[in-house]
Design a protein around this motif. Structure first.
Motif, PDB file in Angstrom:
ATOM      1  N   ASP A  73       0.811  -1.214   0.000  1.00  0.00           N
ATOM      2  CA  ASP A  73       0.000   0.000   0.000  1.00  0.00           C
ATOM      3  C   ASP A  73       0.842   1.261   0.000  1.00  0.00           C
ATOM      4  OD1 ASP A  73       0.966  -0.532   2.572  1.00  0.00           O
ATOM      5  OD2 ASP A  73      -0.676   0.569   3.524  1.00  0.00           O
ATOM      6  N   ARG A  74       2.169   1.094   0.118  1.00  0.00           N
ATOM      7  CA  ARG A  74       3.058   2.258   0.172  1.00  0.00           C
ATOM      8  C   ARG A  74       4.098   2.271  -0.945  1.00  0.00           C
ATOM      9  NH1 ARG A  74       4.688   1.472   6.325  1.00  0.00           N
ATOM     10  NH2 ARG A  74       3.432  -0.403   6.047  1.00  0.00           N
ATOM     11  N   VAL A  75       4.585   1.113  -1.337  1.00  0.00           N
ATOM     12  CA  VAL A  75       5.688   1.028  -2.304  1.00  0.00           C
ATOM     13  C   VAL A  75       5.141   0.682  -3.686  1.00  0.00           C
ATOM     14  CG1 VAL A  75       7.827  -0.145  -2.922  1.00  0.00           C
ATOM     15  CG2 VAL A  75       7.332   0.361  -0.515  1.00  0.00           C
ATOM     16  N   VAL A  76       5.529   1.470  -4.678  1.00  0.00           N
ATOM     17  CA  VAL A  76       5.106   1.253  -6.065  1.00  0.00           C
ATOM     18  C   VAL A  76       6.350   1.087  -6.926  1.00  0.00           C
ATOM     19  CG1 VAL A  76       3.925   2.233  -8.058  1.00  0.00           C
ATOM     20  CG2 VAL A  76       3.026   2.641  -5.752  1.00  0.00           C
ATOM     21  N   PHE A  77       6.414  -0.014  -7.666  1.00  0.00           N
ATOM     22  CA  PHE A  77       7.498  -0.220  -8.621  1.00  0.00           C
ATOM     23  C   PHE A  77       7.040   0.324  -9.970  1.00  0.00           C
ATOM     24  CE2 PHE A  77       8.318  -3.351  -5.336  1.00  0.00           C
ATOM     25  CZ  PHE A  77       9.695  -3.190  -5.136  1.00  0.00           C
ATOM     26  N   ALA A  78       7.629   1.442 -10.376  1.00  0.00           N
ATOM     27  CA  ALA A  78       7.157   2.150 -11.571  1.00  0.00           C
ATOM     28  C   ALA A  78       7.904   1.747 -12.831  1.00  0.00           C
ATOM     29  CB  ALA A  78       7.278   3.660 -11.358  1.00  0.00           C
ATOM     30  N   GLY A  79       8.946   0.919 -12.709  1.00  0.00           N
ATOM     31  CA  GLY A  79       9.672   0.442 -13.884  1.00  0.00           C
ATOM     32  C   GLY A  79      10.585   1.494 -14.497  1.00  0.00           C
ATOM     33  N   LYS A  80      11.084   1.181 -15.686  1.00  0.00           N
ATOM     34  CA  LYS A  80      11.953   2.103 -16.412  1.00  0.00           C
ATOM     35  C   LYS A  80      11.090   3.073 -17.209  1.00  0.00           C
ATOM     36  CE  LYS A  80      14.168  -1.252 -18.451  1.00  0.00           C
ATOM     37  NZ  LYS A  80      15.141  -1.967 -19.328  1.00  0.00           N
ATOM     38  N   VAL A  81      11.467   4.330 -17.213  1.00  0.00           N
ATOM     39  CA  VAL A  81      10.699   5.342 -17.939  1.00  0.00           C
ATOM     40  C   VAL A  81      11.647   6.209 -18.758  1.00  0.00           C
ATOM     41  CG1 VAL A  81       8.836   5.424 -16.240  1.00  0.00           C
ATOM     42  CG2 VAL A  81      10.792   6.962 -15.988  1.00  0.00           C
ATOM     43  N   PRO A  82      11.152   6.857 -19.816  1.00  0.00           N
ATOM     44  CA  PRO A  82      11.985   7.778 -20.592  1.00  0.00           C
ATOM     45  C   PRO A  82      12.466   8.940 -19.722  1.00  0.00           C
ATOM     46  CG  PRO A  82       9.969   7.224 -21.775  1.00  0.00           C
ATOM     47  CD  PRO A  82       9.807   6.687 -20.397  1.00  0.00           C
ATOM     48  N   TYR A  83      13.505   9.617 -20.221  1.00  0.00           N
ATOM     49  CA  TYR A  83      14.164  10.684 -19.456  1.00  0.00           C
ATOM     50  C   TYR A  83      13.180  11.769 -19.027  1.00  0.00           C
ATOM     51  CZ  TYR A  83      17.543  14.402 -18.405  1.00  0.00           C
ATOM     52  OH  TYR A  83      18.266  15.400 -17.797  1.00  0.00           O
ATOM     53  N   ARG A  84      12.342  12.239 -19.961  1.00  0.00           N
ATOM     54  CA  ARG A  84      11.413  13.301 -19.601  1.00  0.00           C
ATOM     55  C   ARG A  84      10.453  12.843 -18.511  1.00  0.00           C
ATOM     56  NH1 ARG A  84       7.791  17.553 -23.115  1.00  0.00           N
ATOM     57  NH2 ARG A  84       6.504  18.200 -21.375  1.00  0.00           N
ATOM     58  N   ASP A  85       9.973  11.613 -18.604  1.00  0.00           N
ATOM     59  CA  ASP A  85       9.069  11.099 -17.576  1.00  0.00           C
ATOM     60  C   ASP A  85       9.781  11.011 -16.227  1.00  0.00           C
ATOM     61  OD1 ASP A  85       7.211  10.931 -19.563  1.00  0.00           O
ATOM     62  OD2 ASP A  85       7.266   8.750 -19.742  1.00  0.00           O
ATOM     63  N   ALA A  86      11.066  10.677 -16.272  1.00  0.00           N
ATOM     64  CA  ALA A  86      11.835  10.609 -15.029  1.00  0.00           C
ATOM     65  C   ALA A  86      11.936  11.988 -14.380  1.00  0.00           C
ATOM     66  CB  ALA A  86      13.230  10.053 -15.302  1.00  0.00           C
ATOM     67  N   LEU A  87      12.222  13.010 -15.184  1.00  0.00           N
ATOM     68  CA  LEU A  87      12.305  14.365 -14.630  1.00  0.00           C
ATOM     69  C   LEU A  87      10.939  14.838 -14.138  1.00  0.00           C
ATOM     70  CD1 LEU A  87      14.826  16.405 -16.809  1.00  0.00           C
ATOM     71  CD2 LEU A  87      15.228  14.845 -14.899  1.00  0.00           C
ATOM     72  N   THR A  88       9.887  14.473 -14.855  1.00  0.00           N
ATOM     73  CA  THR A  88       8.538  14.839 -14.411  1.00  0.00           C
ATOM     74  C   THR A  88       8.228  14.187 -13.068  1.00  0.00           C
ATOM     75  OG1 THR A  88       7.761  15.095 -16.685  1.00  0.00           O
ATOM     76  CG2 THR A  88       6.089  14.739 -14.994  1.00  0.00           C
TER      77      THR A  88
END
Length: 394
Positions: free
Chosen positions: A274-289
């Motif tokens: 309920d607290r930890v979310v594994f969001a996976g690999k994301v593109p650079y812009r998504d990472a900065l967002t």
């Protein structure tokens, strides 16, 4: 100029050095230069780029993310043929320590090209973290290095530092991505007069993310962690700290790696779903967002990182960080980060609890987006071009 970069791992694979390579390449090209990146061929689907030269390779991890090229005459011939159809190379920029470095220096020596070396890897600490018999591995690496790079030039006693020094003595200039790592290299006798050139945040993406705004989703404090899920990044220690902190907050983890399955199992076993979310690999812009939308970025490794890419990006975006590594904290502006009392898991848990309490009470650390040009890749690329020009001037 035509800059030929060498890397141990493909620029499209996961890792901070690879992000740095892609940024450097793009900003050098925007400045009017040609960049070719030579690295081992990947064994999974990836974007690719006309500016890549993928050398024959074999996968070295079960997820096929990383691979290696066998250094020898066959690889040399392949590389010479691949580059014969491209513009003449002006500078060889080695950003590798292993097979990429050996290929790069062999190529530079064959063609009489000047070289720049960027040290990204704290080899001694890294080997201690990931292999069971690091001293034996270092001896094997030195033996291999002496076979493929002749003659031996380093006069340091056999060690990881001697391995790196063998590379530095072949370079016309050496750089490091942080002041603390440059100082360590100089102190250990690896290189002298090391230029400090950070990996900056992408100017345009930072501006786009700031202009778009980052509305928060949910009312709980949001902590973001980014990186390769491996032992040296202390991912499991971070999850244990989250368990000990026991705060009502959301912890989003971006990235992947060999410890992903173990990390997911830890979360399930300890009821942290309920607290930890594994969001996976994301593109650079998504990472900065994601960084911009967080209440805090969490940096967990200690003694391993040679640059503070994510915390620099957080500072550029106006997001404070919890910084475990005192060396990285020492390079950040005052008032942009919190620091655990020490390197222990309980200290990290206490820092998380304290920050979460501040956020809930409205006493959070307010960080204005850092306007210093030092945090921008355009500024750092201009400084690297200066190094190239100095080297070419002899």
């Amino acid at each position: 100029m035509h800059i030929l970069m060498f890397s141990d791992q493909h620029a499209d694979s996961l890792g901070g050095v690879q992000v740095s390579l892609r940024l450097q390449k793009r900003f050098l090209e925007q400045a009017g230069h040609t960049v070719t990146v030579c690295a081992p061929r990947m064994h999974r689907d990836h974007a690719g780029d006309p500016g890549y030269v993928d050398t024959p390779s074999v996968p070295i991890t079960l997820d096929r993310e990383y691979s290696m090229t066998l250094v020898g005459r066959r690889a040399d011939r392949f590389l010479d043929a691949a580059l014969a159809t491209r513009a003449p190379v002006d500078v060889v920029h080695v950003q590798a320590d292993y097979w990429g470095a050996m290929l790069g220096y062999r190529y530079a020596a064959r063609h009489g090209i000047r070289t720049v070396h960027t040290f990204h890897n704290h080899m001694e600490f890294g080997l201690e973290q990931v292999v069971p018999f690091p001293r034996l591995v270092i001896r094997a690496l030195l033996w291999w290095q002496h076979r493929v790079l002749k003659p031996t030039r380093s006069t340091l006693a056999p060690s990881a530092w001697a391995f790196l020094n063998e590379l530095a003595v072949r370079a016309d200039a050496s750089t490091a991505p942080s002041g603390h790592f440059a100082a360590l290299l100089e102190r250990k006798g690896v290189a002298s007069d090391v230029d400090v050139i950070w990996t900056g945040a992408d100017d345009a993406v930072v501006e786009q993310v700031l202009a778009a705004g980052t509305p928060r989703v949910g009312s709980r404090p949001l902590f973001v962690w980014m990186g390769r899920m491996s032992s040296e990044k202390r991912i499991l220690e971070y999850l244990e700290a989250i368990r000990l902190a026991d705060v009502d907050a959301e912890f989003r983890l971006y990235g992947a790696g060999l410890l992903l399955a173990k990390a997911q199992a830890f979360v399930r076993t300890n009821g942290l779903d309920d607290r930890v979310v594994f969001a996976g690999k994301v593109p650079y812009r998504d990472a900065l967002t994601a960084i911009a939308s967080a209440d805090a970025l969490v940096q967990t490794s200690i003694g391993f990182e040679t640059q503070g890419m994510t915390v620099f990006e957080a500072a550029a975006l106006g997001t404070p960080s919890i910084v475990s590594d005192p060396n990285i904290a020492g390079e950040l502006p005052d008032g942009t980060y919190w620091q655990p009392a020490d390197g222990s898991v309980p200290a990290l848990a206490e820092a998380i609890s304290r920050v979460a309490a501040d956020l809930v009470s409205g006493a959070e650390l307010v960080v204005e987006p850092q306007t210093s040009q030092e945090f921008r890749q355009s500024y750092q690329t201009a400084r690297m071009i200066g190094v190239y020009e100095r080297v070419l001037a002899g």
